[in-house]
Design a protein around this motif. Structure first.
Motif, PDB file in Angstrom:
ATOM      1  N   THR A 155       0.848  -1.209   0.000  1.00  0.00           N
ATOM      2  CA  THR A 155       0.000   0.000   0.000  1.00  0.00           C
ATOM      3  C   THR A 155       0.880   1.254   0.000  1.00  0.00           C
ATOM      4  OG1 THR A 155      -0.017   0.190   2.398  1.00  0.00           O
ATOM      5  CG2 THR A 155      -1.721  -1.203   1.422  1.00  0.00           C
ATOM      6  N   LYS A 156       0.253   2.372  -0.295  1.00  0.00           N
ATOM      7  CA  LYS A 156       0.993   3.640  -0.282  1.00  0.00           C
ATOM      8  C   LYS A 156       1.549   3.910   1.116  1.00  0.00           C
ATOM      9  CE  LYS A 156       0.882   8.534  -1.264  1.00  0.00           C
ATOM     10  NZ  LYS A 156       0.084   9.760  -1.297  1.00  0.00           N
ATOM     11  N   THR A 157       0.761   3.596   2.151  1.00  0.00           N
ATOM     12  CA  THR A 157       1.225   3.819   3.522  1.00  0.00           C
ATOM     13  C   THR A 157       2.473   2.988   3.816  1.00  0.00           C
ATOM     14  OG1 THR A 157      -1.006   4.347   4.249  1.00  0.00           O
ATOM     15  CG2 THR A 157       0.542   3.665   5.954  1.00  0.00           C
ATOM     16  N   ASN A 201       1.127   7.872   8.565  1.00  0.00           N
ATOM     17  CA  ASN A 201      -0.057   7.762   7.712  1.00  0.00           C
ATOM     18  C   ASN A 201       0.455   7.662   6.277  1.00  0.00           C
ATOM     19  OD1 ASN A 201       0.290  10.398   6.601  1.00  0.00           O
ATOM     20  ND2 ASN A 201      -0.829  11.310   8.300  1.00  0.00           N
ATOM     21  N   GLU A 202      -0.368   7.914   5.282  1.00  0.00           N
ATOM     22  CA  GLU A 202       0.131   7.610   3.923  1.00  0.00           C
ATOM     23  C   GLU A 202       1.117   8.637   3.371  1.00  0.00           C
ATOM     24  OE1 GLU A 202      -3.442   9.106   0.912  1.00  0.00           O
ATOM     25  OE2 GLU A 202      -3.014   6.977   1.115  1.00  0.00           O
ATOM     26  N   ASN A 203       1.225   9.799   4.038  1.00  0.00           N
ATOM     27  CA  ASN A 203       2.160  10.834   3.559  1.00  0.00           C
ATOM     28  C   ASN A 203       3.272  11.203   4.533  1.00  0.00           C
ATOM     29  OD1 ASN A 203       0.633  11.441   1.116  1.00  0.00           O
ATOM     30  ND2 ASN A 203      -0.903  12.267   2.510  1.00  0.00           N
ATOM     31  N   THR A 221       5.398   4.566   1.997  1.00  0.00           N
ATOM     32  CA  THR A 221       5.804   5.782   2.724  1.00  0.00           C
ATOM     33  C   THR A 221       6.641   5.417   3.937  1.00  0.00           C
ATOM     34  OG1 THR A 221       3.909   7.066   1.972  1.00  0.00           O
ATOM     35  CG2 THR A 221       4.860   7.710   4.078  1.00  0.00           C
TER      36      THR A 221
END
Lengths: 130, 130
Positions: B2-4, B83-85, B7
């Motif tokens: 996942t993007k998270t 978190n994702e960012n 990251t």
């Protein structure tokens, strides 16, 4: 719901009470969500360092609302990061400190156990010595 | 992945380079992972406030390693939230500041975009004025 989701929900509820307390001086709901073995750390002033207990936190928050930011402090939330035990709120706090314009970037970290906050750590981005 | 998760992986890799830089003064790998439009904020000293650019960060890190903590600073990681960012690293930094014993609780927040760090914010738990 996963443990991480529960932790996040509990912390977000507590944070709303915290923000309400900063703005208004009404701290009852925030204090009610602290565990009996609660600890907190703060960067500066008479409560600098590690402190123990809900009663001590209530004293500290009274000091903040009555002496330091007696006209209220507005916390604008910018980011929330989390894991299964800890939630960090990053944002900007703005108001009058001892009557003088004050603005800072702040990170507040809550440790969660069950439905209570058991630890609070505050970190500042700009250093102001009162 | 996942993007998270991506990251978190990117930030953890960058954090290892960051910790290596603090300990040794070798910053090349950390600087290589910063985006071209990188910004950073720091609480105190000549780089207090918001700063722009990789070159400015390289200057700042040189100042940290040559002047402030010339014998190295050891960062002990205690918590990672994300978190994702954004990923926040909380821990203890310990060493000699201008030759005097120094220990602080620190929160470092990285914003991630793609495989680069695009923003760095440092927050301190105890206020020391150099």
């Amino acid at each position: 719901m996963t443990k991480t989701q529960q932790t996040l929900e509990t912390a977000q509820q507590a944070f709303e009470h915290f923000r309400h307390g900063l703005a208004t001086g009404e701290w009852e709901k925030f204090i009610a969500i602290l565990s009996d073995d609660f600890t907190f750390s703060f960067p500066a002033g008479p409560y600098q360092g590690l402190n123990q207990g809900k009663e001590r936190m209530a004293e500290f928050l009274g000091y903040v609302s009555e002496k330091v930011f007696s006209q209220g402090l507005v916390f604008t939330l910018e980011r929330t990061t989390f894991n299964e035990n800890t939630v960090v709120f990053e944002g900007t706090s703005e108001g009058l400190m001892f009557g003088n314009p004050y603005k800072n970037q702040v990170a507040v970290s809550f440790d969660i156990r069950g439905d209570k906050i058991c630890s609070y750590r505050e970190y500042l981005s700009l250093v102001y010595q009162p």
